[in-house]
Design a protein around this motif. Structure first.
Motif, PDB file in Angstrom:
ATOM      1  N   ALA A  87       0.678  -1.110  -0.178  1.00  0.00           N
ATOM      2  CA  ALA A  87       0.067   0.025  -0.023  1.00  0.00           C
ATOM      3  C   ALA A  87       0.818   1.324  -0.068  1.00  0.00           C
ATOM      4  CB  ALA A  87      -0.996   0.141   1.306  1.00  0.00           C
ATOM      5  N   ALA A  88       1.838   1.321   0.901  1.00  0.00           N
ATOM      6  CA  ALA A  88       2.743   2.621   0.960  1.00  0.00           C
ATOM      7  C   ALA A  88       3.581   2.686  -0.512  1.00  0.00           C
ATOM      8  CB  ALA A  88       3.635   2.263   2.094  1.00  0.00           C
ATOM      9  N   THR A  89       3.799   1.600  -0.872  1.00  0.00           N
ATOM     10  CA  THR A  89       4.727   1.751  -2.381  1.00  0.00           C
ATOM     11  C   THR A  89       3.558   2.468  -3.351  1.00  0.00           C
ATOM     12  OG1 THR A  89       6.088  -0.187  -1.748  1.00  0.00           O
ATOM     13  CG2 THR A  89       5.752   0.380  -4.139  1.00  0.00           C
ATOM     14  N   ALA A  90       2.482   1.793  -3.256  1.00  0.00           N
ATOM     15  CA  ALA A  90       1.497   2.464  -4.456  1.00  0.00           C
ATOM     16  C   ALA A  90       1.030   4.109  -4.043  1.00  0.00           C
ATOM     17  CB  ALA A  90       0.115   1.459  -4.413  1.00  0.00           C
ATOM     18  N   ALA A  91       1.023   4.130  -2.689  1.00  0.00           N
ATOM     19  CA  ALA A  91       0.889   5.657  -2.304  1.00  0.00           C
ATOM     20  C   ALA A  91       1.883   6.523  -2.746  1.00  0.00           C
ATOM     21  CB  ALA A  91       0.448   5.788  -0.930  1.00  0.00           C
ATOM     22  N   THR A  92       3.352   5.960  -2.642  1.00  0.00           N
ATOM     23  CA  THR A  92       4.392   6.598  -3.005  1.00  0.00           C
ATOM     24  C   THR A  92       4.469   6.997  -4.460  1.00  0.00           C
ATOM     25  OG1 THR A  92       5.719   5.672  -1.252  1.00  0.00           O
ATOM     26  CG2 THR A  92       7.043   6.765  -2.893  1.00  0.00           C
ATOM     27  N   ALA A  93       4.094   5.780  -5.260  1.00  0.00           N
ATOM     28  CA  ALA A  93       4.348   5.978  -6.780  1.00  0.00           C
ATOM     29  C   ALA A  93       3.290   6.986  -7.221  1.00  0.00           C
ATOM     30  CB  ALA A  93       4.109   4.562  -7.259  1.00  0.00           C
ATOM     31  N   ARG A  94       2.221   6.950  -6.526  1.00  0.00           N
ATOM     32  CA  ARG A  94       1.215   8.004  -6.724  1.00  0.00           C
ATOM     33  C   ARG A  94       1.549   9.519  -6.843  1.00  0.00           C
ATOM     34  NH1 ARG A  94      -1.655  10.378  -9.435  1.00  0.00           N
ATOM     35  NH2 ARG A  94      -4.019  10.736  -9.438  1.00  0.00           N
ATOM     36  N   ARG A  95       2.267   9.912  -5.885  1.00  0.00           N
ATOM     37  CA  ARG A  95       2.894  11.364  -5.947  1.00  0.00           C
ATOM     38  C   ARG A  95       4.087  11.330  -7.014  1.00  0.00           C
ATOM     39  NH1 ARG A  95       1.897  13.850  -1.211  1.00  0.00           N
ATOM     40  NH2 ARG A  95       0.983  12.440   0.663  1.00  0.00           N
ATOM     41  N   LEU A  96       4.494  10.272  -7.559  1.00  0.00           N
ATOM     42  CA  LEU A  96       5.779  10.385  -8.460  1.00  0.00           C
ATOM     43  C   LEU A  96       5.186   9.986  -9.902  1.00  0.00           C
ATOM     44  CD1 LEU A  96       8.328   7.997  -6.827  1.00  0.00           C
ATOM     45  CD2 LEU A  96       7.995  10.545  -6.554  1.00  0.00           C
ATOM     46  N   LEU A 310       9.021   0.645  -7.783  1.00  0.00           N
ATOM     47  CA  LEU A 310       9.126   2.146  -7.989  1.00  0.00           C
ATOM     48  C   LEU A 310       9.262   2.434  -9.440  1.00  0.00           C
ATOM     49  CD1 LEU A 310       9.850   3.788  -4.559  1.00  0.00           C
ATOM     50  CD2 LEU A 310       7.680   3.677  -5.672  1.00  0.00           C
ATOM     51  N   LEU A 311      10.069   1.429 -10.020  1.00  0.00           N
ATOM     52  CA  LEU A 311      10.727   1.810 -11.429  1.00  0.00           C
ATOM     53  C   LEU A 311       9.750   0.925 -12.389  1.00  0.00           C
ATOM     54  CD1 LEU A 311      14.492   1.526 -10.728  1.00  0.00           C
ATOM     55  CD2 LEU A 311      13.303   3.444 -11.474  1.00  0.00           C
ATOM     56  N   VAL A 312       9.603  -0.345 -12.005  1.00  0.00           N
ATOM     57  CA  VAL A 312       8.664  -1.156 -12.869  1.00  0.00           C
ATOM     58  C   VAL A 312       7.542  -0.764 -12.975  1.00  0.00           C
ATOM     59  CG1 VAL A 312       7.890  -3.580 -13.047  1.00  0.00           C
ATOM     60  CG2 VAL A 312      10.235  -3.144 -12.572  1.00  0.00           C
ATOM     61  N   GLY A 313       6.953  -0.263 -11.810  1.00  0.00           N
ATOM     62  CA  GLY A 313       5.403   0.028 -11.770  1.00  0.00           C
ATOM     63  C   GLY A 313       4.836   1.215 -13.169  1.00  0.00           C
ATOM     64  N   PRO A 314       5.784   2.142 -12.837  1.00  0.00           N
ATOM     65  CA  PRO A 314       5.611   3.266 -13.913  1.00  0.00           C
ATOM     66  C   PRO A 314       5.803   2.920 -15.326  1.00  0.00           C
ATOM     67  CG  PRO A 314       6.731   4.221 -12.049  1.00  0.00           C
ATOM     68  CD  PRO A 314       6.684   2.716 -11.794  1.00  0.00           C
ATOM     69  N   ALA A 315       6.934   1.936 -15.493  1.00  0.00           N
ATOM     70  CA  ALA A 315       7.089   1.404 -16.681  1.00  0.00           C
ATOM     71  C   ALA A 315       6.085   0.623 -17.140  1.00  0.00           C
ATOM     72  CB  ALA A 315       8.415   0.624 -16.820  1.00  0.00           C
ATOM     73  N   LEU A 316       5.326  -0.308 -16.517  1.00  0.00           N
ATOM     74  CA  LEU A 316       4.313  -0.911 -16.758  1.00  0.00           C
ATOM     75  C   LEU A 316       2.944  -0.285 -17.104  1.00  0.00           C
ATOM     76  CD1 LEU A 316       3.085  -3.824 -17.228  1.00  0.00           C
ATOM     77  CD2 LEU A 316       2.621  -3.911 -14.700  1.00  0.00           C
ATOM     78  N   GLY A 317       2.927   0.987 -16.360  1.00  0.00           N
ATOM     79  CA  GLY A 317       1.574   1.768 -16.513  1.00  0.00           C
ATOM     80  C   GLY A 317       1.715   2.590 -17.654  1.00  0.00           C
ATOM     81  N   TRP A 318       3.141   2.976 -18.151  1.00  0.00           N
ATOM     82  CA  TRP A 318       3.099   3.405 -19.431  1.00  0.00           C
ATOM     83  C   TRP A 318       2.958   2.544 -20.689  1.00  0.00           C
ATOM     84  CZ3 TRP A 318       7.104   1.745 -23.078  1.00  0.00           C
ATOM     85  CH2 TRP A 318       7.285   3.190 -24.303  1.00  0.00           C
ATOM     86  N   ALA A 319       3.558   1.125 -20.343  1.00  0.00           N
ATOM     87  CA  ALA A 319       3.088   0.302 -21.438  1.00  0.00           C
ATOM     88  C   ALA A 319       1.784  -0.035 -21.666  1.00  0.00           C
ATOM     89  CB  ALA A 319       3.977  -1.036 -21.046  1.00  0.00           C
ATOM     90  N   VAL A 320       0.901  -0.093 -20.529  1.00  0.00           N
ATOM     91  CA  VAL A 320      -0.635  -0.090 -20.610  1.00  0.00           C
ATOM     92  C   VAL A 320      -1.223   1.113 -21.146  1.00  0.00           C
ATOM     93  CG1 VAL A 320      -2.635  -0.106 -19.092  1.00  0.00           C
ATOM     94  CG2 VAL A 320      -0.712  -1.611 -18.680  1.00  0.00           C
ATOM     95  N   ARG A 321      -0.812   2.219 -20.891  1.00  0.00           N
ATOM     96  CA  ARG A 321      -1.415   3.540 -21.599  1.00  0.00           C
ATOM     97  C   ARG A 321      -1.069   3.605 -23.046  1.00  0.00           C
ATOM     98  NH1 ARG A 321       0.616   5.862 -17.120  1.00  0.00           N
ATOM     99  NH2 ARG A 321       2.448   6.776 -18.450  1.00  0.00           N
ATOM    100  N   THR A 322       0.238   3.181 -23.607  1.00  0.00           N
ATOM    101  CA  THR A 322       0.763   2.993 -24.883  1.00  0.00           C
ATOM    102  C   THR A 322      -0.213   2.052 -25.526  1.00  0.00           C
ATOM    103  OG1 THR A 322       2.981   3.954 -24.170  1.00  0.00           O
ATOM    104  CG2 THR A 322       2.686   3.025 -26.360  1.00  0.00           C
ATOM    105  N   THR A 323      -0.337   0.856 -25.011  1.00  0.00           N
ATOM    106  CA  THR A 323      -1.140  -0.214 -25.601  1.00  0.00           C
ATOM    107  C   THR A 323      -2.523   0.244 -25.933  1.00  0.00           C
ATOM    108  OG1 THR A 323       0.251  -1.681 -24.846  1.00  0.00           O
ATOM    109  CG2 THR A 323      -1.583  -2.404 -25.680  1.00  0.00           C
ATOM    110  N   GLY A 324      -3.131   0.885 -24.905  1.00  0.00           N
ATOM    111  CA  GLY A 324      -4.525   1.369 -25.075  1.00  0.00           C
ATOM    112  C   GLY A 324      -4.651   2.401 -26.107  1.00  0.00           C
TER     113      GLY A 324
END
Length: 490
Positions: A87-96, A310-324
C-alpha cells in the motif's frame, strides 16, 4: 483508492497457505523459542546473542502473551507488514507518476515471490520492508511538487512538513532498531534528497541531515552491541556468482525501466527515488561483504525490492497506456487501462504459480524442525541418549520438547534459558565422550547436508565415538534433517 488494490492482493496472498502444515524452519524456530521466554530471560539472552533481533523478539513475545503461540500468530505480523509495504509503495508512486503506474508499482511487491516468502516467515525482514516503505512515502511527501503548493506561513515558508519529518525520523529509527542494515535505506534516501536539491528543494537537505543526526546516534548502541556477536553470521559465504548475476539483472531491468518517458516536472521522479533505493542497499551490502566480512544475504536488504517496484510500476503503467492508445488509433475495441493491467497481473500470477505453490509447501524452506522432532519420537525409546551435530539442531527439542521426553541430552551442560543462549552450553569433549560410552542406544540429530563451516571439536568427538563404538541401526531423512539411531557394538 490506488493503495487498496495492492494491499488486498498482498493480504490475500499472505494469508494463503500461511500455516504451511505448521512447519517451522530453523530461523523461525529461534523466534518461536525465544519469544516464549520471560522478559528477563530474553534480556539475558540478548547480552550473549541475537541482540540485533531484540526488538522483534519483544514484539512476538507480546503477541504470544496476548494470542497464544502458534504458527499463524508468529507469521501474521509479516503478512500485515508486506500488505502495508504494498500500500505504501502504491501511495509513494502515486506522488511520482500517474494512477496506473502507481497501481502497478504497488502490485509488484505483492506479486514478487521473494516478498511472498518473507511475508510468511516469523522473522523481522518483512517488518523492516514495511518501515522503509512508509519512510519512503513520508520522504516523497515533502519532496513532491504537489506538497510544494501547500499552505505557507506569514513569511511565505511552507508549513505542514514538521509532522512528516518527525514521522520519518521515528519510523526509520524503529526500522533500524529492527535491523540496522536498513541504514542503507537512509543512505539511499540521502541520494534522493541530494538529487532533489539540484531541482530546487535545497531546504529539505538540511531537514534530512537533522533526521539522520537523530537516527544514527539512536541506533549506534545496537550496532556496537552487535559487534561482539558477529560470529553469528560466520556461516555466510562470500557473495556467489549467482548473487552477483541476480543483482546485475535487477539493475539492468531498473535502468531499462528508467528510460520510460514521464511528464516533465521539478519534483522527484520514480528514477530519483527508486533507483537509489534499489542500488544503494544491494551494492552497499556487496561492498561490505568484499571489504569487511561476507554478509550478503538478499533478505537483509529485502526492502530494496521496493525501489525496483517504483521503477517497474511506472514502466508497466506507461506500457498499458501506450497499448491502449495504439488500440484506439487502430480502431480496435476500447479496453480500459485497468482491464489491461488486470490481464497483465493475471498472466504474471499464473506464470509464477508454480513458485507460489512451492513456497507454501512444508518442504519449501531449508528444514522443518517439527517433522524432525516427530521422527525422533517415532524412532527413539525411553532412556535413549540423544546428541546433536551441530548443537544448533537442538532446536527440534526446544520447539517440540514432548517428542524428546524420556531422552537424555548427553552433551548438554547448561540449558539455553539459564545460559542466556539459543541452544545451551555443551560439556567438554571428554565429558561428552564419557556420557556417550555409558549408553547402549544413542539418537543423533543432524543435517542431511554437511555444514559449510568446519565441525567444532565437540562434534568431532561425537562423530568419532559413534563411528568407533556404535553401529547404525536406523536412519531417516526428513524435513532437511537426518535422524540416526546407533546401538553399542557387541
Amino acid at each position: 483508492m490506488v493503495p487498496a488494490g495492492p494491499a488486498l492482493l498482498a493480504l490475500a496472498l499472505g494469508l494463503w497457505g500461511l500455516r504451511r502444515q505448521d512447519a517451522l524452519w530453523r530461523d523461525e524456530a529461534a523466534t518461536w523459542e525465544v519469544a516464549q521466554r520471560s522478559l528477563p530471560e530474553i534480556w539475558h539472552l540478548l547480552g550473549h546473542v541475537d541482540v540485533v533481533h531484540g526488538l522483534y523478539y519483544l514484539l512476538i513475545h507480546t503477541l504470544f502473551e496476548i494470542f497464544g503461540a502458534g504458527p499463524a500468530v508468529l507469521r501474521l505480523p509479516s503478512v500485515l507488514a508486506i500488505t502495508l509495504a504494498a500500500a505504501a509503495t502504491a501511495a509513494t508512486a502515486r506522488r511520482l507518476t500517474g494512477p496506473m503506474g502507481a497501481l502497478a508499482a504497488g502490485l509488484v511487491p505483492a506479486l514478487l515471490p521473494v516478498m511472498q516468502r518473507y511475508a510468511q516467515e516469523g522473522r523481522s525482514f518483512a517488518l523492516v520492508t514495511a518501515g522503509v516503505a512508509v519512510a519512503t512515502w513520508l520522504l516523497v511527501g515533502v519532496l513532491c511538487p504537489a506538497e510544494s503548493g501547500g499552505p505557507r506561513d506569514g513569511r511565505g515558508r511552507r508549513v505542514g512538513y514538521g509532522w512528516r519529518w518527525a514521522g520519518y525520523t521515528v519510523v526509520m529509527l524503529g526500522t533500524a532498531l529492527l535491523n540496522w542494515l536498513s541504514l542503507f535505506a537512509l543512505a539511499a534516501h540521502g541520494v534522493t534528497v541530494l538529487i532533489a536539491r539540484r531541482s530546487g528543494q535545497r531546504a529539505q537537505q538540511g531537514r534530512w541531515l537533522a533526521a539522520a543526526a537523530v537516527m544514527v546516534p539512536g541506533v549506534l548502541p545496537l550496532v556496537l552491541a552487535s559487534r561482539p556477536q558477529a560470529g553469528q553470521v560466520a556461516w555466510i559465504p562470500p557473495a556467489s556468482a549467482a548473487s552477483l548475476l541476480g543483482v546485475t539483472a535487477m539493475l539492468v531491468v531498473a535502468l531499462v525501466c528508467a528510460r520510460v518517458p514521464r511528464p516533465a516536472g521539478t519534483g522527484p521522479s520514480p528514477v530519483s527515488v527508486g533507483l537509489p533505493l534499489l542500488a544503494v542497499p544491494q551494492l552497499g551490502l556487496l561492498l561490505a561483504s568484499w571489504l569487511v566480512t561476507p554478509l550478503y544475504v538478499d533478505r537483509y536488504v529485502l526492502y530494496s525490492y521496493l525501489g525496483l517496484a517504483l521503477l517497474v510500476g511506472p514502466a508497466l503503467g506507461w506500457a498499458v497506456r501506450t497499448t491502449g492508445a495504439y488500440a484506439r488509433r487502430r480502431g480496435w475495441a476500447r479496453v480500459p487501462g485497468e482491464a489491461l493491467l488486470a490481464g497483465v497481473v493475471a498472466v504474471v500470477f499464473l506464470a509464477l504459480l508454480p513458485l507460489e505453490l512451492g513456497l507454501r509447501e512444508p518442504t519449501s524452506r531449508t528444514d522443518d524442525v517439527r517433522v524432525a522432532a516427530a521422527t525422533v519420537a517415532a524412532l527413539a525409546r525411553p532412556g535413549d541418549g540423544v546428541v546433536y551435530i551441530p548443537d544448533q539442531r537442538r532446536d527440534a527439542a526446544l520447539v517440540t520438547p514432548s517428542s524428546f521426553r524420556g531422552l537424555d541430552d548427553l552433551a548438554l551442560a547448561e540449558d539455553p534459558v539459564s545460559s542466556g543462549t539459543l541452544y545451551g552450553v555443551e560439556a567438554s569433549p571428554a565429558r561428552i565422550r564419557a556420557a556417550m560410552l555409558a549408553r547402549h542406544r544413542i539418537v543423533l540429530v543432524s543435517d542431511t547436508e554437511p555444514a559449510a563451516l568446519p565441525p567444532a571439536p565437540r562434534d568431532l568427538v561425537k562423530r568419532a565415538v559413534l563411528d568407533r563404538y556404535f553401529v547404525r541401526t536406523a536412519t531417516a531423512d526428513t524435513g532437511g534433517r537426518r535422524v540416526t539411531v546407533y546401538e553399542r557394538a557387541r
